[in-house]
Scaffold this motif. Sequence first.
Motif, PDB file in Angstrom:
ATOM      1  N   ALA A   1       0.906  -1.202   0.182  1.00  0.00           N
ATOM      2  CA  ALA A   1      -0.088  -0.078   0.036  1.00  0.00           C
ATOM      3  C   ALA A   1       0.742   1.354   0.027  1.00  0.00           C
ATOM      4  O   ALA A   1       1.956   1.315   0.617  1.00  0.00           O
ATOM      5  CB  ALA A   1      -1.044  -0.147   0.989  1.00  0.00           C
ATOM      6  N   ASP A   2       0.423   2.391  -0.549  1.00  0.00           N
ATOM      7  CA  ASP A   2       1.125   3.480  -0.632  1.00  0.00           C
ATOM      8  C   ASP A   2       1.008   4.273   0.691  1.00  0.00           C
ATOM      9  O   ASP A   2      -0.128   4.123   1.106  1.00  0.00           O
ATOM     10  CB  ASP A   2       0.530   4.543  -1.747  1.00  0.00           C
ATOM     11  N   THR A   3       1.951   4.900   1.099  1.00  0.00           N
ATOM     12  CA  THR A   3       1.698   5.844   2.302  1.00  0.00           C
ATOM     13  C   THR A   3       0.633   6.775   2.194  1.00  0.00           C
ATOM     14  O   THR A   3      -0.049   7.086   3.086  1.00  0.00           O
ATOM     15  CB  THR A   3       3.194   6.570   2.700  1.00  0.00           C
ATOM     16  N   ALA A   4       0.715   7.558   1.015  1.00  0.00           N
ATOM     17  CA  ALA A   4      -0.351   8.531   0.784  1.00  0.00           C
ATOM     18  C   ALA A   4      -1.649   7.745   0.945  1.00  0.00           C
ATOM     19  O   ALA A   4      -2.660   8.574   1.351  1.00  0.00           O
ATOM     20  CB  ALA A   4      -0.317   9.198  -0.459  1.00  0.00           C
ATOM     21  N   ALA A   5      -2.023   6.497   0.559  1.00  0.00           N
ATOM     22  CA  ALA A   5      -3.318   5.832   0.386  1.00  0.00           C
ATOM     23  C   ALA A   5      -3.453   5.651   1.896  1.00  0.00           C
ATOM     24  O   ALA A   5      -4.963   5.757   2.331  1.00  0.00           O
ATOM     25  CB  ALA A   5      -3.377   4.604  -0.360  1.00  0.00           C
ATOM     26  N   LEU A   6      -2.817   5.117   2.779  1.00  0.00           N
ATOM     27  CA  LEU A   6      -2.985   4.852   4.194  1.00  0.00           C
ATOM     28  C   LEU A   6      -3.222   6.252   4.806  1.00  0.00           C
ATOM     29  O   LEU A   6      -4.326   6.390   5.792  1.00  0.00           O
ATOM     30  CB  LEU A   6      -1.783   4.209   4.595  1.00  0.00           C
ATOM     31  N   LYS A   7      -2.831   7.261   4.417  1.00  0.00           N
ATOM     32  CA  LYS A   7      -3.150   8.777   5.048  1.00  0.00           C
ATOM     33  C   LYS A   7      -4.528   9.031   4.762  1.00  0.00           C
ATOM     34  O   LYS A   7      -5.276   9.621   5.485  1.00  0.00           O
ATOM     35  CB  LYS A   7      -2.166   9.876   4.510  1.00  0.00           C
ATOM     36  N   LEU A   8      -4.946   8.616   3.457  1.00  0.00           N
ATOM     37  CA  LEU A   8      -6.260   9.087   3.258  1.00  0.00           C
ATOM     38  C   LEU A   8      -7.341   8.345   3.924  1.00  0.00           C
ATOM     39  O   LEU A   8      -8.232   8.656   4.390  1.00  0.00           O
ATOM     40  CB  LEU A   8      -6.551   8.709   1.623  1.00  0.00           C
ATOM     41  N   LEU A   9      -7.137   6.923   4.126  1.00  0.00           N
ATOM     42  CA  LEU A   9      -7.935   6.003   4.899  1.00  0.00           C
ATOM     43  C   LEU A   9      -8.080   6.452   6.247  1.00  0.00           C
ATOM     44  O   LEU A   9      -9.032   6.399   6.947  1.00  0.00           O
ATOM     45  CB  LEU A   9      -7.452   4.635   4.845  1.00  0.00           C
ATOM     46  N   ALA A  10      -6.925   6.740   6.853  1.00  0.00           N
ATOM     47  CA  ALA A  10      -6.606   7.097   8.304  1.00  0.00           C
ATOM     48  C   ALA A  10      -7.532   8.234   8.531  1.00  0.00           C
ATOM     49  O   ALA A  10      -8.210   8.591   9.435  1.00  0.00           O
ATOM     50  CB  ALA A  10      -5.372   7.252   8.713  1.00  0.00           C
ATOM     51  N   LYS A  11      -7.554   9.349   7.588  1.00  0.00           N
ATOM     52  CA  LYS A  11      -8.014  10.590   7.791  1.00  0.00           C
ATOM     53  C   LYS A  11      -9.675  10.166   7.405  1.00  0.00           C
ATOM     54  O   LYS A  11     -10.377  10.837   8.165  1.00  0.00           O
ATOM     55  CB  LYS A  11      -7.483  11.659   6.691  1.00  0.00           C
ATOM     56  N   ALA A  12     -10.156   9.531   6.526  1.00  0.00           N
ATOM     57  CA  ALA A  12     -11.500   9.194   6.258  1.00  0.00           C
ATOM     58  C   ALA A  12     -12.207   8.541   7.456  1.00  0.00           C
ATOM     59  O   ALA A  12     -13.174   8.654   7.743  1.00  0.00           O
ATOM     60  CB  ALA A  12     -11.778   8.345   5.101  1.00  0.00           C
ATOM     61  N   ALA A  13     -11.304   7.807   8.254  1.00  0.00           N
ATOM     62  CA  ALA A  13     -12.058   7.105   9.606  1.00  0.00           C
ATOM     63  C   ALA A  13     -12.436   7.994  10.623  1.00  0.00           C
ATOM     64  O   ALA A  13     -13.113   7.678  11.745  1.00  0.00           O
ATOM     65  CB  ALA A  13     -10.945   5.883   9.900  1.00  0.00           C
ATOM     66  N   LYS A  14     -11.897   9.312  10.620  1.00  0.00           N
ATOM     67  CA  LYS A  14     -12.195  10.160  11.730  1.00  0.00           C
ATOM     68  C   LYS A  14     -12.132   9.682  13.017  1.00  0.00           C
ATOM     69  O   LYS A  14     -12.818  10.030  13.743  1.00  0.00           O
ATOM     70  CB  LYS A  14     -13.483  10.817  11.284  1.00  0.00           C
ATOM     71  N   GLY A  15     -11.079   8.931  13.455  1.00  0.00           N
ATOM     72  CA  GLY A  15     -10.623   8.724  14.894  1.00  0.00           C
ATOM     73  C   GLY A  15     -11.223   7.541  15.328  1.00  0.00           C
ATOM     74  O   GLY A  15     -10.914   6.675  16.309  1.00  0.00           O
ATOM     75  N   SER A  16     -11.724   6.680  14.378  1.00  0.00           N
ATOM     76  CA  SER A  16     -12.343   5.377  14.483  1.00  0.00           C
ATOM     77  C   SER A  16     -11.447   4.291  13.751  1.00  0.00           C
ATOM     78  O   SER A  16     -11.220   4.236  12.674  1.00  0.00           O
ATOM     79  CB  SER A  16     -13.747   5.159  14.108  1.00  0.00           C
ATOM     80  N   LEU A  17     -10.876   3.419  14.719  1.00  0.00           N
ATOM     81  CA  LEU A  17      -9.913   2.456  14.029  1.00  0.00           C
ATOM     82  C   LEU A  17     -10.725   1.398  13.481  1.00  0.00           C
ATOM     83  O   LEU A  17     -10.238   0.714  12.372  1.00  0.00           O
ATOM     84  CB  LEU A  17      -9.081   1.782  15.126  1.00  0.00           C
ATOM     85  N   ARG A  18     -11.918   0.987  13.832  1.00  0.00           N
ATOM     86  CA  ARG A  18     -12.700   0.233  13.452  1.00  0.00           C
ATOM     87  C   ARG A  18     -13.048   0.531  12.081  1.00  0.00           C
ATOM     88  O   ARG A  18     -13.076  -0.409  11.087  1.00  0.00           O
ATOM     89  CB  ARG A  18     -14.090  -0.161  14.282  1.00  0.00           C
TER      90      ARG A  18
END
Length: 529
Positions: free
Chosen positions: A199-216
């Motif tokens: 996975a690209d680092t940039a893609a993971l940043k997008l996913l983490a941001k979209a989750a809005k604090g929820s790891l689930r």
Amino acid sequence: MADSQALARKWRPKDFMGLVGQEHVVRALVNSMEQNRLHHAYLFTGTRGVGKTTVARILAKALNCERGITATPCGKCTACLAIDQGSFVDLIELDAASNTQVDAMRELLDNAQYAPVAARYKVYLIDEVHMLSRSAFNAMLKTLEEPPEHVKFILATTDPQKIPVTVLSRCLQFNLKQIPSSLMEMRLTEILSAEGISADTAALKLLAKAAKGSLRDALSLLDQAIAFSNAAIDETSTREMLGALDQNHLFALLEALAERDGAAMLAIADQLEVASVLFDQVLQDLAALLHRLATAQIIPQILDEEQPEVDRLLALIKHFTPEDIQLFYEIALHGRADLSQAPDEYSGFTMTLMRMLVFMPSCSQQAADRVVHAGISADTPPEVKSGLSTDSGGQEKSIVIDSPNEAWLALVDQLKLHGMTRMLAQYSEAKHFSASRIELCVAEMHKHLLEKVYQDKLKSQLKIHLGKAVEVIFSLERITGVTPAVLRDRDKLAKQSQAIEAIESDPYVQGLVKEFDAKLNVSSIKPIH
């Protein structure tokens, strides 16, 4: 993947050490286990997906592990395995959202008097406990006041304010925080490494941001991304999956703003509308970019030279002052709040962009801010002269500026005007300004200010201030918008932004917010003039 189990279930932490971002909760629970200081009722609060029920099940294992009460349950004994599998007979889970009535609670509590079947403690895990009815809470309260020795209550909720104080006071409370994006990125990287997926680092940043604090939520999105990208997660496919905004559009908006190119800004807005992006998300992302600009401008050492957009960041920093960026940030926040009140989202979004454009300190205003007093000479060009004024000795002076409207901007605040006459001056824009003649334009929407009585009062005040009569001509025309009223509103908005920032950064206020999970009522904050 060989294992088709959802990542959120497969990678759910099995012990306290596996919890991400909740060190404050882990420390307190571990200490209580090691010191054998147990409470009969625990309350876990926090937004969805931060680990409330996960912590509750780990706590149930810690209380019932066959090794004894321990902060490190073995995970291998009958009790631990049964709790992990959801089949432990002495862990009774109730979803209060679907069992709100008193009858369900009474039935549950009637069984509390009986000893556990195969465990040390009978544990009642009640999720979304705030959904219980008042009578159900009253029924629970009786058991919480005098609980049997073999019973432990673990309550979880996303809305603790709806829980009666009488219940809250009998619980040991823990507030689980939203997971920072950086920690989520690290966790996603660890999981993908174990799963053998790139996975690209940039893609993971997008996913983490979209989750809005929820790891689930982050893990659920990761599942989607794996399927969407055929197990080769990259930034492009992730953006497409999330419907995320390309950062190029955000930079282009600010670059157009720096050039005062309203047409270009509207063209970008049209592109975003065609792409069906959510304008609320655009403003949120724009505010985030402005935050990056402000931080990089004030603390330049934090800039990562490896970031692909660093050159564009640096270019924008040179175009805007710190005050500009703070103003745009505040306008973006207010724009988000106003979207629901706008005729439609496109109108609300474009009005927010125009507000940035109108309130942006113009080149002419910056020149006006640098006005200097100098004596008039015979060869001073008329277009360089501004409003004439006199000192206490009656000596005529001029203000050297660059354009007619700058002269008017510099002069208006010196005039002693009131009521509608002051409004006429505030909403006028000068297209000609010389020692003998001033031509003022007023927009169609403010034509009611052109009553003769207001014009005469303004002319009279100009004569008093300048020490001589000056021809003043009024007309209704389309104006650029750089009027004293606009600049006054811009200044007011900037002061409001500074007042909010001062309150938000106050250590005492930050302590209250952190301690009580409080929220600031921003609309109640007013600057002290």
